[in-house]
Enzyme design. Structure first.
Site, PDB file in Angstrom:
ATOM      1  CG  ASN A 113     -34.242 -38.161  27.891  1.00  0.00           C
ATOM      2  OD1 ASN A 113     -35.041 -37.276  28.196  1.00  0.00           O
ATOM      3  ND2 ASN A 113     -34.575 -39.452  27.902  1.00  0.00           N
ATOM      4  NE  ARG A 114     -30.819 -30.912  24.233  1.00  0.00           N
ATOM      5  CZ  ARG A 114     -32.105 -30.710  23.947  1.00  0.00           C
ATOM      6  NH1 ARG A 114     -32.881 -31.742  23.626  1.00  0.00           N
ATOM      7  NH2 ARG A 114     -32.620 -29.514  23.969  1.00  0.00           N
ATOM      8  CG  LEU A 115     -28.866 -39.785  26.313  1.00  0.00           C
ATOM      9  CD1 LEU A 115     -29.371 -41.029  27.033  1.00  0.00           C
ATOM     10  CD2 LEU A 115     -27.424 -39.489  26.723  1.00  0.00           C
TER      11      LEU A 115
END
Length: 217
Positions: free
Chosen positions: A194-196
């Site tokens: 999730n692009r974290l």
């Protein structure tokens, strides 16, 4: 006219590994060595390839891919032609950034620091470890200069091959040698879902010690 590429729809959800402050080494060079070894073990494509970014006296940046040839206790070493475009920019502005990207491990390392030439002795030792053809190539290429066609390079290669054919050791050109990037900032990036993503930044303090911070992705 070709159909436009749907680049905005290309996505990869990274999920292979994680990077925690607790698991990371206190020494960024040790952390880099660990990641490099893992890239080698994973048989990542061109694991020593790194994007070298430099800028001229006006701050105009240029980037290209070169190969890491040594990891020293002070920094990262690569070799090139001193009168090439990168060499001229480093003469005007002796700072650079390096970027490693290992897609197979979903990892990136970003390095920033001051650049200095390695000693002539170090350049000599590496130059003479290279294949003879590469040694001749260092003499034959007026790197970064415009040439009419490849014939010039082939003629120069033949010329220098003939010049050195009776010499057991090809001398190192004075215009060719190594640079050492002495970092003051090294960031390790691990892709996450999730692009974290995980980002750990090492920065040199006035004491000479490294401070570690986690950055938001």
């Amino acid at each position: 006219m070709p159909e436009p590429l749907s680049l905005a729809d290309i996505r990869i959800n990274y999920s292979l590994k994680e990077l925690t402050r607790e698991a990371a080494s206190a020494d960024p060079f040790q952390q880099f060595q660990t990641w490099m070894q893992e890239a080698l073990t994973a048989k990542a494509d061109e694991p020593t390839a790194m994007t070298l970014s430099t800028a001229d006296a006006q701050g105009k940046p240029t980037a290209r891919v070169v190969l890491l040839k040594a990891l020293e206790k002070e920094g990262f070493v690569f070799y090139t032609n001193y009168v090439s475009r990168k060499g001229q920019q480093l003469l005007e502005n002796p700072f650079a950034a390096l970027t490693f990207f290992w897609p197979a491990l979903e990892r990136q390392v970003r390095i920033e620091g001051k650049v200095q030439r390695v000693s002539p002795e170090v350049s000599e030792a590496y130059f003479h470890s290279r294949p003879r053809g590469s040694q001749i190539g260092a003499w034959s290429s007026p790197q970064s200069q415009p040439i009419q066609d490849r014939t010039l390079l082939e003629n120069l290669e033949q010329e220098y091959s003939a010049k050195f054919k009776d010499m057991e050791v090809v001398p190192r050109p004075e215009h060719w040698g190594g640079y050492l990037v002495v970092p003051d900032r090294i960031e390790f990036w691990q892709g996450r879902q999730n692009r974290l993503h995980d980002r750990l930044l090492y920065e040199v303090e006035s004491s000479g010690n490294w401070r570690i911070q986690r950055l938001a992705p």
